[in-house]
Design a protein around this motif. Structure first.
Motif, PDB file in Angstrom:
ATOM      1  N   ILE A  42       0.946  -1.313   0.103  1.00 23.35           N
ATOM      2  CA  ILE A  42       0.005   0.125  -0.075  1.00 23.35           C
ATOM      3  C   ILE A  42       0.813   1.491   0.130  1.00 23.35           C
ATOM      4  CG2 ILE A  42      -1.846   1.134   1.205  1.00 23.35           C
ATOM      5  CD1 ILE A  42      -3.173  -1.339   1.922  1.00 23.35           C
TER       6      ILE A  42
ATOM      7  N   ASP B 272      -1.652   5.344  -5.447  1.00 25.68           N
ATOM      8  CA  ASP B 272      -2.590   5.145  -4.244  1.00 25.68           C
ATOM      9  C   ASP B 272      -3.642   4.070  -4.882  1.00 25.68           C
ATOM     10  OD1 ASP B 272      -1.038   6.364  -2.400  1.00 25.68           O
ATOM     11  OD2 ASP B 272      -2.170   8.144  -2.665  1.00 25.68           O
TER      12      ASP B 272
ATOM     13  N   HIS C 207      -6.259  -0.993  -2.162  1.00 30.80           N
ATOM     14  CA  HIS C 207      -7.170  -0.698  -1.113  1.00 30.80           C
ATOM     15  C   HIS C 207      -7.545  -2.028  -0.567  1.00 30.80           C
ATOM     16  CE1 HIS C 207      -7.549   3.108  -3.227  1.00 30.80           C
ATOM     17  NE2 HIS C 207      -7.887   2.407  -4.537  1.00 30.80           N
ATOM     18  N   TRP C 208      -8.007  -1.926   0.694  1.00 31.43           N
ATOM     19  CA  TRP C 208      -8.589  -3.228   1.517  1.00 31.43           C
ATOM     20  C   TRP C 208      -9.820  -3.676   0.726  1.00 31.43           C
ATOM     21  CZ3 TRP C 208      -5.170  -5.729   4.184  1.00 31.43           C
ATOM     22  CH2 TRP C 208      -4.337  -5.000   4.928  1.00 31.43           C
TER      23      TRP C 208
ATOM     24  N   ASP D 251     -13.008  -2.805   3.340  1.00 30.66           N
ATOM     25  CA  ASP D 251     -12.567  -2.354   4.596  1.00 30.66           C
ATOM     26  C   ASP D 251     -12.096  -3.387   5.664  1.00 30.66           C
ATOM     27  OD1 ASP D 251     -12.666   0.171   4.079  1.00 30.66           O
ATOM     28  OD2 ASP D 251     -14.598   0.384   4.788  1.00 30.66           O
TER      29      ASP D 251
ATOM     30  N   THR E 230      -5.953  -7.075   0.196  1.00 31.91           N
ATOM     31  CA  THR E 230      -6.106  -5.757  -0.576  1.00 31.91           C
ATOM     32  C   THR E 230      -6.257  -6.146  -2.135  1.00 31.91           C
ATOM     33  OG1 THR E 230      -3.765  -5.970  -1.005  1.00 31.91           O
ATOM     34  CG2 THR E 230      -4.429  -4.605   1.047  1.00 31.91           C
TER      35      THR E 230
ATOM     36  N   ASP F   9      -7.013  -1.309  -7.828  1.00 27.65           N
ATOM     37  CA  ASP F   9      -7.931  -0.597  -8.873  1.00 27.65           C
ATOM     38  C   ASP F   9      -7.238  -0.431 -10.105  1.00 27.65           C
ATOM     39  OD1 ASP F   9      -9.036   1.276 -10.538  1.00 27.65           O
ATOM     40  OD2 ASP F   9      -9.017   2.971  -9.025  1.00 27.65           O
TER      41      ASP F   9
END
Ligand code: SF4
Ligand code: SF4
Length: 76
Positions: A17, A23, A26-27, A30, A42, A45
């Protein structure tokens, strides 16, 4: 193109990450989604990934990140 995180191989180390320059890691839900190993995972994208390879270099788990786009292996 994009790299792929193999959801069931990832062990949620999260080393990937902070090294991603755009960036785009992502998880999954969440950290609420658990994989076959019983850990969070994770995802990348794929529309933002620029194929730099930094995540693969940083990941300590062999096979958790692959250098091609295989959406069937990655949950979101
Ligand atoms: S892909 Fe690798 S570095 Fe990223 S969270 Fe999973 S195990 Fe950790
Ligand atoms: S290849 Fe680069 S841009 Fe794509 S997810 Fe990995 S670190 Fe981010």
């Amino acid at each position: 193109m994009s790299y792929t995180i193999v959801s069931d191989v990832c062990e949620a180390k999260a080393d990937c990450i902070p090294v991603c320059p755009v960036d785009c890691i992502h998880w999954i839900k969440d950290k609420q989604w658990m994989n076959a190993k019983g850990t969070a995972s994770t995802y990348i994208d794929n529309e933002t990934c620029i194929d730099c390879g930094a995540c693969l270099a940083a990941c300590p788990i062999e096979g958790a990140i692959i250098d091609e786009w295989k959406p069937e292996l990655q949950k979101v």
